[in-house]
Design an enzyme around this catalytic site. Structure first.
Site, mmCIF file in Angstrom:
data_model
loop_
_atom_site.group_PDB
_atom_site.id
_atom_site.type_symbol
_atom_site.label_atom_id
_atom_site.label_comp_id
_atom_site.label_asym_id
_atom_site.label_seq_id
_atom_site.Cartn_x
_atom_site.Cartn_y
_atom_site.Cartn_z
ATOM 1 N N GLY A 41 4.010 18.198 -7.038
ATOM 2 C CA GLY A 41 4.459 19.415 -7.736
ATOM 3 C C GLY A 41 4.982 20.447 -6.746
ATOM 4 N N ASP A 56 -7.145 19.801 -4.394
ATOM 5 C CA ASP A 56 -7.137 18.413 -4.860
ATOM 6 C C ASP A 56 -8.213 18.284 -5.943
ATOM 7 O OD1 ASP A 56 -7.478 15.670 -5.125
ATOM 8 O OD2 ASP A 56 -7.334 15.268 -2.966
ATOM 9 N N THR A 90 -7.643 9.839 -7.428
ATOM 10 C CA THR A 90 -7.325 10.913 -8.372
ATOM 11 C C THR A 90 -7.796 10.528 -9.762
ATOM 12 O OG1 THR A 90 -5.421 11.514 -7.064
ATOM 13 C CG2 THR A 90 -5.407 12.268 -9.335
ATOM 14 N N TYR A 143 -2.108 2.672 -10.434
ATOM 15 C CA TYR A 143 -1.843 3.634 -11.512
ATOM 16 C C TYR A 143 -2.371 3.109 -12.851
ATOM 17 C CZ TYR A 143 0.888 7.024 -14.267
ATOM 18 O OH TYR A 143 1.284 8.018 -15.128
ATOM 19 N N ARG A 184 12.421 8.548 -10.854
ATOM 20 C CA ARG A 184 12.388 7.912 -12.176
ATOM 21 C C ARG A 184 13.790 7.754 -12.743
ATOM 22 N NH1 ARG A 184 6.996 10.524 -14.661
ATOM 23 N NH2 ARG A 184 7.601 12.178 -13.241
HETATM 24 N N1 UDP Z 1 15.016 2.136 -13.049
HETATM 25 C C1 UDP Z 1 16.313 1.787 -12.709
HETATM 26 N N2 UDP Z 1 16.933 2.557 -11.765
HETATM 27 C C2 UDP Z 1 16.361 3.637 -11.182
HETATM 28 C C3 UDP Z 1 15.056 3.990 -11.552
HETATM 29 C C4 UDP Z 1 14.405 3.206 -12.489
HETATM 30 O O1 UDP Z 1 16.888 0.819 -13.221
HETATM 31 O O2 UDP Z 1 17.029 4.273 -10.340
HETATM 32 C C5 UDP Z 1 14.329 1.325 -14.084
HETATM 33 C C6 UDP Z 1 12.968 0.786 -13.669
HETATM 34 O O3 UDP Z 1 13.105 -0.463 -13.028
HETATM 35 C C7 UDP Z 1 12.281 0.695 -15.013
HETATM 36 C C8 UDP Z 1 12.871 1.830 -15.825
HETATM 37 O O4 UDP Z 1 14.095 2.158 -15.180
HETATM 38 O O5 UDP Z 1 12.604 -0.528 -15.646
HETATM 39 C C9 UDP Z 1 11.985 3.053 -15.893
HETATM 40 O O6 UDP Z 1 11.585 3.347 -14.590
HETATM 41 P P1 UDP Z 1 10.781 4.667 -14.215
HETATM 42 O O7 UDP Z 1 10.571 4.653 -12.732
HETATM 43 O O8 UDP Z 1 11.446 5.860 -14.783
HETATM 44 O O9 UDP Z 1 9.374 4.574 -14.953
HETATM 45 P P2 UDP Z 1 8.443 3.377 -15.483
HETATM 46 O O10 UDP Z 1 8.708 3.322 -16.949
HETATM 47 O O11 UDP Z 1 8.815 2.098 -14.808
HETATM 48 O O12 UDP Z 1 7.079 3.809 -15.140
#
Ligand code: UDP
Length: 311
Positions: A41, A56, A90, A143, A184
């Site tokens: 953050g 933390d 965490t 996670y 993401r």
């Molecule tokens: N993804 C992708 N390109 C990127 C980032 C993510 O194709 O630059 C894909 C990733 O492989 C997954 C989906 O998008 O299938 C969502 O990924 P994210 O990291 O947002 O979150 P997740 O749902 O996997 O926790």
């Protein structure tokens, strides 16, 4: 009716969802304390009028609160896999601390769980009664299993000590205040499209996600915290049931941002779930909640937000 001055703690309140939630709670007249160690953050996300404790959640917690929204945990696969032991701590130690604090001061706890508890699901859409298909011995396990043990802690504190708990299983959420380098899918694609870089689709892009706009999600969290009735300590899916392939998401971002970027295919990360789509009957029935913002409207607002951030 005026809202009583509830003393509210938001762990992880400097992050994407936490800061959006904090803004919403402030607008409803709450007294908000944010606890965040700023590992993912930003202090700049914390609005005026909020008491900020930089710490933390794994350190012992003190204070008197009526309600605790427990969001603290890196949530982007890039970030939580970079520090897997911290992710596990965490979830186990941090969530234990939050529940102990709640037990001492009689606070309600809303724990932000995740669709990752379903792993690579064999059932689609994912309904809360599905127990999931999680690899406990892989890069996402810190996670996935961390969040699962947190749910188990919530269950145990509810059964043993009657702590009032709520569990939101959050599906992919996006919108303003995401960090541009969060890693993401939506933030990556939007930033890449705006910078004229290729959009990095992992695998062939046929895997699916269901994208929920942040305002819808935050409304759902607050609704869940305050909902009364039987069984409400059971997990509730919060997400948008509109399922899209990752390739479709990339194409939608290109269209809405009027970008001339190309799509570049990259290797699929290990254990990347094939499908993800929430069954939201429970949220509809118990909370009267469902998403209202279409993916077009939400992505357009997110593109505008990042345009402002990147200039
Ligand atoms: N993804 C992708 N390109 C990127 C980032 C993510 O194709 O630059 C894909 C990733 O492989 C997954 C989906 O998008 O299938 C969502 O990924 P994210 O990291 O947002 O979150 P997740 O749902 O996997 O926790």
């Amino acid at each position: 009716m005026p809202v009583p001055m509830l003393r509210t703690l938001v762990t992880g309140g400097a992050g994407f969802l936490g800061s959006n939630l904090t803004l919403k709670l402030l607008s409803e007249g709450r007294q908000v304390t944010v606890l965040d160690d700023l590992c993912t953050g930003f202090a700049s996300n914390i609005p005026e009028g909020v008491r900020f404790i930089q710490a933390d959640v794994c350190e012992p917690l003190v204070g008197e609160y009526d309600e605790i929204y427990h969001l603290a945990c890196a949530a982007s696969p890039d970030k939580y896999q970079a520090e897997p032991l911290q992710t596990l701590r965490t979830n186990f130690i941090g969530t234990s601390n939050v529940l102990e604090l709640a037990r001492r001061c009689g606070a309600s706890v809303l724990f932000t769980s995740t669709s990752e508890v379903y792993g690579d699901p064999r059932v689609c859409p994912q309904v809360e009664s599905y127990w999931g298909n999680v690899n406990s011995f892989g890069p996402r396990s810190c996670y996935d299993e961390g969040k699962r043990v947190s749910e188990s802690l919530c269950y145990t504190y509810s059964e043993r000590y009657q702590v009032r708990i709520r569990i939101a299983r959050i599906f992919n959420t996006y919108g303003p205040r995401m960090a541009p380098d969060d890693g993401r899918v939506v933030s990556n694609f939007v930033v890449q499209a705006l910078q004229g870089k290729s959009l990095t689709v992992y695998g062939d892009g046929s895997q699916t996600r269901s994208l929920c706009y942040v305002d819808d999600l935050i409304r759902g969290l607050v609704c869940l915290m305050h909902a009364q009735g039987a069984n409400l300590e059971a997990p509730v899916n919060l997400g948008n049931p509109h399922e899209m392939s990752v390739k479709e998401i990339a194409e939608k971002v290109l269209e809405l941002s009027a970008s001339r970027s190309q799509i570049a295919y990259r290797p699929l990360p290990q254990d990347d779930p094939t499908r993800r789509c929430p069954d939201i009957q429970r949220a509809r029935g118990w909370l009267g909640w469902e998403p209202e913002v279409s993916v077009e409207k939400g992505l357009a607002a997110t593109i505008d937000y990042f345009r402002g951030q990147l200039t």
